[in-house]
Design a protein around this motif. Structure first.
Motif, mmCIF file in Angstrom:
data_model
loop_
_atom_site.group_PDB
_atom_site.id
_atom_site.type_symbol
_atom_site.label_atom_id
_atom_site.label_comp_id
_atom_site.label_asym_id
_atom_site.label_seq_id
_atom_site.Cartn_x
_atom_site.Cartn_y
_atom_site.Cartn_z
ATOM 1 N N VAL A 241 -7.210 0.545 -0.373
ATOM 2 C CA VAL A 241 -6.944 1.156 -1.671
ATOM 3 C C VAL A 241 -6.388 0.073 -2.587
ATOM 4 C CG1 VAL A 241 -5.674 2.913 -2.960
ATOM 5 C CG2 VAL A 241 -6.488 3.415 -0.640
ATOM 6 N N SER A 242 -7.145 -0.283 -3.613
ATOM 7 C CA SER A 242 -6.749 -1.354 -4.532
ATOM 8 C C SER A 242 -6.172 -0.750 -5.804
ATOM 9 C CB SER A 242 -7.958 -2.233 -4.881
ATOM 10 O OG SER A 242 -8.506 -2.815 -3.719
ATOM 11 N N PHE A 243 -4.920 -1.064 -6.084
ATOM 12 C CA PHE A 243 -4.279 -0.606 -7.310
ATOM 13 C C PHE A 243 -4.515 -1.664 -8.384
ATOM 14 C CE2 PHE A 243 -2.237 1.798 -4.025
ATOM 15 C CZ PHE A 243 -1.934 3.023 -4.603
ATOM 16 N N SER B 6 -1.591 -5.268 -8.788
ATOM 17 C CA SER B 6 -1.726 -5.910 -10.091
ATOM 18 C C SER B 6 -0.526 -5.591 -10.979
ATOM 19 C CB SER B 6 -3.007 -5.434 -10.773
ATOM 20 O OG SER B 6 -3.028 -5.793 -12.127
ATOM 21 N N ASN B 7 -0.204 -6.505 -11.868
ATOM 22 C CA ASN B 7 0.837 -6.255 -12.853
ATOM 23 C C ASN B 7 0.395 -5.246 -13.904
ATOM 24 O OD1 ASN B 7 2.908 -7.888 -11.837
ATOM 25 N ND2 ASN B 7 1.987 -9.721 -12.716
ATOM 26 N N SER C 296 4.131 1.123 -12.897
ATOM 27 C CA SER C 296 5.163 1.220 -11.864
ATOM 28 C C SER C 296 4.587 2.029 -10.725
ATOM 29 C CB SER C 296 6.438 1.891 -12.394
ATOM 30 O OG SER C 296 6.199 3.251 -12.726
ATOM 31 N N ILE C 297 5.080 1.792 -9.528
ATOM 32 C CA ILE C 297 4.591 2.556 -8.382
ATOM 33 C C ILE C 297 5.741 2.785 -7.407
ATOM 34 C CG2 ILE C 297 3.798 0.466 -7.191
ATOM 35 C CD1 ILE C 297 1.509 2.224 -6.024
ATOM 36 N N ASN C 298 5.849 4.025 -6.948
ATOM 37 C CA ASN C 298 6.895 4.397 -6.007
ATOM 38 C C ASN C 298 6.263 5.019 -4.777
ATOM 39 O OD1 ASN C 298 8.720 6.991 -5.084
ATOM 40 N ND2 ASN C 298 9.939 5.156 -5.426
ATOM 41 N N PHE C 299 6.596 4.472 -3.595
ATOM 42 C CA PHE C 299 6.156 5.025 -2.320
ATOM 43 C C PHE C 299 7.328 5.777 -1.696
ATOM 44 C CE2 PHE C 299 3.565 1.187 -2.903
ATOM 45 C CZ PHE C 299 2.292 1.675 -2.685
#
Length: 351
Positions: A125-127, A147-148, A152-155
């Motif tokens: 899975v490529s963000f 990638s910048n 924002s990403i929260n797991f």
């Protein structure tokens, strides 16, 4: 968590009177405002995504779905991920949602968020680009460099495998009660609380100053079976701050490097140990779900007095999704003489 089950019987009008071999099919349910549309079969996720717009929700039943490249800021919910299931779960949580095939997240929207919950991604899975992103109770087999262009990403309550040897999480990445697996490199860009950070070996923590920013590790277990013998090892980067963390590994007969692991961010609350007996395993990395011994649970504590790692803190690991779940779909083998097709959908919801 107590579950109740609801059964919804639907009669669908169709112009075709052909038979439909879709009994017990996997189902994707698309919600757009007050309109609900159901898609069946292995390509149901793709079909639902094609029909969706930003802000819609897609709920997946247990079963296997073909991947789709996500370009819309939707909410994607599944029935749970088998790899983060714990022992003795109720029957309702036994089914899992699998998504197979490489996929990308490339979303232009700036007015909606993107959410994933309760899915197991069996491939990469490529963000690439996304608005604010939340990933809950999900397993991802491989995440390359983030990638910048991801805002924002929260797991949260996830298992995530970062297999790219040069993986660099961007500075807006955070993890809560999540198990993160790395290849040779871990980059301390991330803000992690009550996490398990582990991998093949500890090769580099970017202590050479190449990282412009840094993160914070709180109440985490940093577990690598070996320090790299060919390159030495880098301690935790000065760009990263650690509190109430444990570094644990096997270090080929020497604990000198291990004792210096927190040298750049030492504050007296971190500990370094040179064995894995806290997991009832002396020679190998323990398998998930990383339960510590009862003694270790009272010995290695975070700032809130609970055990460090994914089972501690105010939000201990719980793999059961919180959302409404489509648990099964029965579609009649053929239409009636007047062109009607009977569909029975079973859903489960928390009480």
């Amino acid at each position: 968590m107590k579950k109740i089950s609801l059964v919804l019987a639907v009669v669908i009008m169709t112009a075709l009177a052909a038979s439909a071999e879709l009994s017990q099919s996997v189902v994707a349910t698309l919600t757009h405002g007050s309109t609900i549309t159901t898609f069946a079969g292995g390509n149901a996720l793709r079909d639902a995504h094609e029909a969706a717009v930003d802000g819609d929700a897609i709920v997946l039943s247990p079963g296997t779905f073909n991947a789709v490249n996500i370009t819309k800021a939707i909410t994607l919910r599944g029935a749970g991920a088998a790899a983060i299931s714990l022992p003795n779960l109720p029957v309702e949580a036994a089914g899992s949602t699998y998504i197979t095939g490489d996929m990308s997240i490339n979303i232009e929207s700036t007015t909606h968020t993107f959410t994933i919950e309760g899915c197991q991604f069996n491939n990469k899975v490529s963000f690439i680009k996304a608005p604010a992103t939340s990933v809950f109770k999900t397993r991802i087999a491989e995440v390359p460099v983030l990638s910048n262009d991801v805002a924002s990403i929260n797991f949260t309550h996830c298992m995530v495998f970062f297999k790219d040897s040069q993986n660099r999480l961007n500075e807006h990445t955070s993890m809560l009660n999540t198990a993160a697996f790395y290849g040779y490199y871990f980059n301390p860009f991330v803000n992690a609380t009550n996490c398990m950070i582990t991998g093949d070996r500890l090769d580099s923590f970017s202590a050479n100053g190449s990282v412009a920013g840094g993160g914070q590790l709180m109440n985490c277990i940093i577990l690598f079976p070996y320090f790299a013998s060919n390159y030495g090892f880098d301690p935790l980067s000065a760009n990263c701050v650690a509190y109430y963390c444990i570094a644990c590994c096997k270090n080929a007969g020497s604990s000198v490097g291990l004792r210096n692991f927190f040298i750049n961010s030492y504050n007296g609350t971190n500990k370094a140990i040179n064995d894995l007996t806290m997991f009832n395993s002396e020679n190998a990395v323990p398998s998930y779900p990383f339960y510590m011994t009862e003694e270790a649970q009272t010995q290695y504590l975070g700032n809130d007095g609970t055990q460090v790692g994914i089972h501690g803190g105010p939000l201990p690991m719980d793999p059961i999704p919180d959302n409404l779940l489509v648990t099964s779909c029965n579609i009649a083998s053929k239409t009636t003489a007047d062109g009607k097709l009977s569909v029975e959908i079973k859903v489960s919801t928390a009480k």
